[in-house]
Design an enzyme around this catalytic site. Sequence first.
Site, PDB file in Angstrom:
ATOM      1  N   ASP A 118     -23.576  -3.915  27.042  1.00  0.00           N
ATOM      2  CA  ASP A 118     -24.084  -3.120  26.045  1.00  0.00           C
ATOM      3  C   ASP A 118     -25.147  -3.998  25.128  1.00  0.00           C
ATOM      4  OD1 ASP A 118     -22.072  -4.946  25.079  1.00  0.00           O
ATOM      5  OD2 ASP A 118     -21.103  -3.300  23.746  1.00  0.00           O
TER       6      ASP A 118
ATOM      7  N   ASP B 229     -31.612   2.311  35.154  1.00  0.00           N
ATOM      8  CA  ASP B 229     -32.257   3.517  34.588  1.00  0.00           C
ATOM      9  C   ASP B 229     -32.866   3.136  33.376  1.00  0.00           C
ATOM     10  OD1 ASP B 229     -31.486   4.944  36.744  1.00  0.00           O
ATOM     11  OD2 ASP B 229     -31.099   6.780  35.392  1.00  0.00           O
TER      12      ASP B 229
ATOM     13  N   LYS C 121     -18.403  -7.115  30.802  1.00  0.00           N
ATOM     14  CA  LYS C 121     -17.872  -6.623  29.537  1.00  0.00           C
ATOM     15  C   LYS C 121     -16.527  -7.292  29.843  1.00  0.00           C
ATOM     16  CE  LYS C 121     -18.176  -4.055  25.963  1.00  0.00           C
ATOM     17  NZ  LYS C 121     -18.666  -4.216  24.918  1.00  0.00           N
TER      18      LYS C 121
ATOM     19  N   ASP D 117     -26.319   0.822  37.417  1.00  0.00           N
ATOM     20  CA  ASP D 117     -26.664   2.061  37.637  1.00  0.00           C
ATOM     21  C   ASP D 117     -27.400   2.409  36.241  1.00  0.00           C
ATOM     22  OD1 ASP D 117     -27.325   4.378  38.508  1.00  0.00           O
ATOM     23  OD2 ASP D 117     -25.267   5.082  38.510  1.00  0.00           O
TER      24      ASP D 117
ATOM     25  N   TYR E 253     -17.252   3.068  40.921  1.00  0.00           N
ATOM     26  CA  TYR E 253     -17.472   4.026  42.023  1.00  0.00           C
ATOM     27  C   TYR E 253     -16.600   3.679  43.223  1.00  0.00           C
ATOM     28  CZ  TYR E 253     -21.837   5.119  38.944  1.00  0.00           C
ATOM     29  OH  TYR E 253     -22.607   5.251  38.101  1.00  0.00           O
TER      30      TYR E 253
END
Length: 329
Positions: A191, A219, A160, A215, A115
Amino acid sequence: MKRVVVAPGDGIGPEVIPSALDVLRFFHPDWEYIPVYLGYECWKRTGDALSPKTLDTLKKADLILFGAITTPPDPKYHSVVLRIRKELDLYANLRPVFGDGFDILIVRENTEGLYSGIEWQEKDRACTLRVVSEAGTRRIARIASGCAKRRRRHLTIGNKANVLKSDSYFLEICMEEAERAGISIDKKYIDSLVLDVLSHPERYDVIVTTNIFGDILSDAVAFLQGGLGMLPSANLGRHQALFEPVHGSAPDIAGKGIANPIAAIRCVSLLLKYVGEKPFAIEVEKAIQKTLADGIKTPDLGGTATTSEVGRAILQNLISIKKEETIDL
Ligand code: NAD
């Protein structure tokens, strides 16, 4: 005395923020509360989603209570939330998730990563630059390590690094800071981390990760606590803090009066902790738990109550808790 800027924003933001504000005013009726108008609706009406005057008001705030903003996938529209985080340098996004037998704090880097806002379109491709700087990583790693030190002294670094060079760098710096703080760490690919947190939330204490991974992770982890209507977040800078629910503007339910106000009210609880009033924050959580135990819930939790009914019940429970505490016969 604090200067609190209140930005309800779009969609369900203006529906849930009044309940949160009632709770904050209950503890601090004498603070200064300054409402501001910003967001997508503001852009449609005025052509400006975040005017220079509003930005200036935000910059002068001690604390900001924020609802949610609609961000349409329109290349002409730039995310107000991302801009505020950058302009105010609110670099640390803290998202607590807790429940029966687990208590996790997700610490998300908030100003760079994917971002970064550095994007361009070429003839046959579009690119976004994923930025992981040393300064940006070190400061988030310090916040996360500091939090872990005051909790159960364990830090998980979501990454990652097997695929992304930028994440090897993030990982390396986080490990250095964790070692300096004397806490234990484990490294997990993002993941598999998402699945593992959902399967074994009790194994986790503090999780630090980059912007987009944090983010998505928070969620997903909202599932453990009853959904997006339940989770608050704090965006911390060096001198300021902005508190907002993890959820967005929820256009599918906006205007129906059924949005769950608990995430917004928990933002007040985080705010109270941030200003050093943990006992008040605990009272807010007790009032929320009592309301839920009484079955006063919005439809996302299987109930039939409206946003304002839940908000009023929480406030009423808070008043009763305070009364019980002051009985002295
Ligand atoms: P969302 O969080 O708005 O909604 C996802 C789902 O969760 C919807 O079904 C919604 O009804 C439900 N939900 C969310 N909050 C709820 C609440 N308090 N009570 C009951 N149900 C609730 O995410 P989305 O649909 O992906 O995004 C909608 C808009 O919000 C988009 O424009 C997006 O860009 C924006 N958004 C803003 C923020 C922010 O302001 N920080 C964060 C996320 C998304």
